[in-house]
Design a protein around this motif. Structure first.
Motif, PDB file in Angstrom:
ATOM      1  N   GLN A  38       0.803  -1.030   0.062  1.00 15.47           N
ATOM      2  CA  GLN A  38      -0.109   0.039   0.122  1.00 15.47           C
ATOM      3  C   GLN A  38       1.012   1.173  -0.047  1.00 15.47           C
ATOM      4  O   GLN A  38       2.120   1.241   0.316  1.00 15.47           O
ATOM      5  N   ASP A 155      -6.566 -16.556  11.445  1.00 15.07           N
ATOM      6  CA  ASP A 155      -8.093 -17.113  11.573  1.00 15.07           C
ATOM      7  C   ASP A 155      -7.810 -18.737  11.985  1.00 15.07           C
ATOM      8  O   ASP A 155      -9.096 -19.354  12.184  1.00 15.07           O
ATOM      9  N   PRO A 257       0.019  -4.062   6.029  1.00  9.93           N
ATOM     10  CA  PRO A 257      -0.703  -4.106   7.348  1.00  9.93           C
ATOM     11  C   PRO A 257      -1.399  -5.493   7.648  1.00  9.93           C
ATOM     12  O   PRO A 257      -1.692  -5.714   8.959  1.00  9.93           O
ATOM     13  N   THR A 258      -1.566  -6.309   6.665  1.00 12.98           N
ATOM     14  CA  THR A 258      -2.203  -7.504   7.153  1.00 12.98           C
ATOM     15  C   THR A 258      -1.124  -8.918   7.565  1.00 12.98           C
ATOM     16  O   THR A 258      -1.339  -9.929   7.582  1.00 12.98           O
ATOM     17  N   ARG A 259       0.103  -8.302   7.598  1.00 17.77           N
ATOM     18  CA  ARG A 259       1.114  -9.432   7.846  1.00 17.77           C
ATOM     19  C   ARG A 259       2.044  -9.048   8.823  1.00 17.77           C
ATOM     20  O   ARG A 259       2.571  -7.788   9.022  1.00 17.77           O
ATOM     21  N   ARG A 289      -3.614  -9.750  18.613  1.00 17.89           N
ATOM     22  CA  ARG A 289      -4.942  -9.937  18.616  1.00 17.89           C
ATOM     23  C   ARG A 289      -6.014  -8.572  19.007  1.00 17.89           C
ATOM     24  O   ARG A 289      -6.755  -8.432  18.238  1.00 17.89           O
ATOM     25  N   GLU A 292      -3.626  -5.332  16.661  1.00 22.41           N
ATOM     26  CA  GLU A 292      -3.401  -5.501  15.155  1.00 22.41           C
ATOM     27  C   GLU A 292      -4.643  -6.268  14.805  1.00 22.41           C
ATOM     28  O   GLU A 292      -4.264  -7.202  14.061  1.00 22.41           O
ATOM     29  N   PRO A 293      -5.848  -5.974  14.807  1.00 23.61           N
ATOM     30  CA  PRO A 293      -6.930  -6.912  14.327  1.00 23.61           C
ATOM     31  C   PRO A 293      -6.961  -7.199  13.130  1.00 23.61           C
ATOM     32  O   PRO A 293      -7.571  -8.017  12.527  1.00 23.61           O
ATOM     33  N   GLN A 294      -6.333  -6.291  12.163  1.00 26.41           N
ATOM     34  CA  GLN A 294      -6.448  -6.432  10.900  1.00 26.41           C
ATOM     35  C   GLN A 294      -5.643  -7.520  10.348  1.00 26.41           C
ATOM     36  O   GLN A 294      -5.557  -7.957   9.099  1.00 26.41           O
ATOM     37  N   LEU A 295      -4.650  -8.020  11.040  1.00 22.08           N
ATOM     38  CA  LEU A 295      -3.682  -9.141  10.695  1.00 22.08           C
ATOM     39  C   LEU A 295      -4.211 -10.332  10.187  1.00 22.08           C
ATOM     40  O   LEU A 295      -5.111 -10.955  10.797  1.00 22.08           O
ATOM     41  N   ARG A 296      -3.650 -10.617   9.003  1.00 24.47           N
ATOM     42  CA  ARG A 296      -4.191 -12.076   8.532  1.00 24.47           C
ATOM     43  C   ARG A 296      -3.059 -13.101   8.616  1.00 24.47           C
ATOM     44  O   ARG A 296      -3.667 -14.452   8.997  1.00 24.47           O
TER      45      ARG A 296
END
Length: 339
Positions: A38, A155, A257-259, A289, A292-296
């Motif tokens: 991004q 998840d 931001p997802t990693r 958790r 950083e709730p957006q983490l995949r």
């Protein structure tokens, strides 16, 4: 095709967007499961360096026109202190521009700049399943390090088990969590364990991240923040002495931001039988958790010839998915081959 120097701090927003487009196009072609980049703080990420270090960047354009599109780019980071004879670089070429010498031309510019700056060697990290492997093999680079990359999908985490492990701290120890820095009172003790363990062959695995003194640790944390990388730190403290006896580090980049990227995890050998490694990494996941709730997912690396924390990663649910190679070469040798 034209290759020129590139200053990210002075680049236009449109130029930064093209830089990102090249990287994301290459990612889509070679590593479709990887997160896309991004624009958030991308300028900072490309411009800011540690004190004493310097980064040079280059772009390849379709033709000689100043406004022609970017079809490839490279950067060279000149390291400092113990690594002042080397540099690390990256090269990215748009899939549609491959086969026309773009990568070779960018590498030549990287090697020339390294030579001018008096560096004897240069190195690069490569994912084993990408075309870059053949590129560097053909040019005579040697594989200095081979590591296994492991991923943990957020998840799929067993949060009950992770929470239980985070709470299993032996008597006489406590865990502390900190983000985006460390309190001054902890900096010296944190750096002390790194300085001690830096000399331990059993724990010095892969690339040591060089924050084994107080000032460099402070600079490192400030540089991460300035580049848009949020740091998360869990430390294990021996309560009778107050000493830091273990630590684990992770960063989340604003640009991806997802990693989460796992950095060092170390435990002092004399405290290694108390389950601190598992407790610290489990505590880290519980904090991620929340913060950083957006983490995949989270990625980490282990050496192929053994790692003291491999069993911890396996128990937490990390799974091996690909190998990474660290290539290196002598600058004069690669210039000879390229010319």
């Amino acid at each position: 095709m034209q290759v020129t120097d590139f200053d990210p701090s002075q680049a236009s927003d449109a130029q930064l967007s093209q830089w990102r487009e090249v990287l994301n196009a290459m990612t889509e072609a070679d590593m479709p499961g990887e997160p896309r980049w991004q624009l958030d703080q991308l300028r900072d990420y490309l411009s800011v360096t540690m004190p004493g270090e310097h980064r040079y960047a280059f772009v390849a354009r379709e033709n000689d026109a100043a406004d022609s599109r970017i079809i490839g780019h490279a950067n060279l980071l000149l390291l400092a202190d113990d690594f002042d004879d080397t540099g690390v670089f990256e090269i990215f070429v748009h899939p549609g521009a491959r086969g026309h010498g773009v990568g070779r031309t960018l590498l030549r510019e990287v090697a020339r700049r390294a030579a001018v700056e008096g560096r004897g060697t240069i190195g690069v990290e490569v994912i084993a399943t990408t075309p870059a492997v053949d590129f560097y093999d053909r040019l005579g680079f040697s594989r200095a390090v081979v590591e296994n990359r492991h991923l943990l999908a957020m998840d799929r985490v067993d949060w009950d088990a992770v929470s239980a492990n985070a709470g299993r701290v032996a008597a006489g120890y406590r865990l502390e969590y900190h983000h985006d820095g460390l309190p001054d009172g902890l900096l010296e003790r944190y750096a002390a364990i790194k300085a001690t363990l830096k000399a331990e062959p059993a724990t010095n695995i892969g690339a040591w991240r060089g924050s084994a003194d107080v000032q460099r640790l402070r600079d490192s944390l400030e540089t991460l923040k300035a580049r848009g990388l949020r740091s998360h730190l869990v430390v294990a403290i021996n309560e009778p002495t107050g000493a830091v006896v273990g630590l684990t580090e992770l960063v989340v980049a604003a640009q991806r931001p997802t990693r989460g990227d796992q950095y060092d995890t170390v435990v002092a050998p004399e405290h290694g039988s108390y389950g601190l490694g598992l407790a610290m990494k489990a505590r880290m996941l519980t904090e991620l958790r929340e913060h950083e709730p957006q983490l995949r997912d989270v990625q980490t690396w282990t050496a192929i010839d053994g790692d003291p924390h491999a069993h911890v990663d396996a128990e937490l649910g990390f799974r091996n998915d690909v190998q990474w190679y660290e290539y290196e070469t002598v600058v004069s040798d690669v210039l000879y081959r390229l010319n």
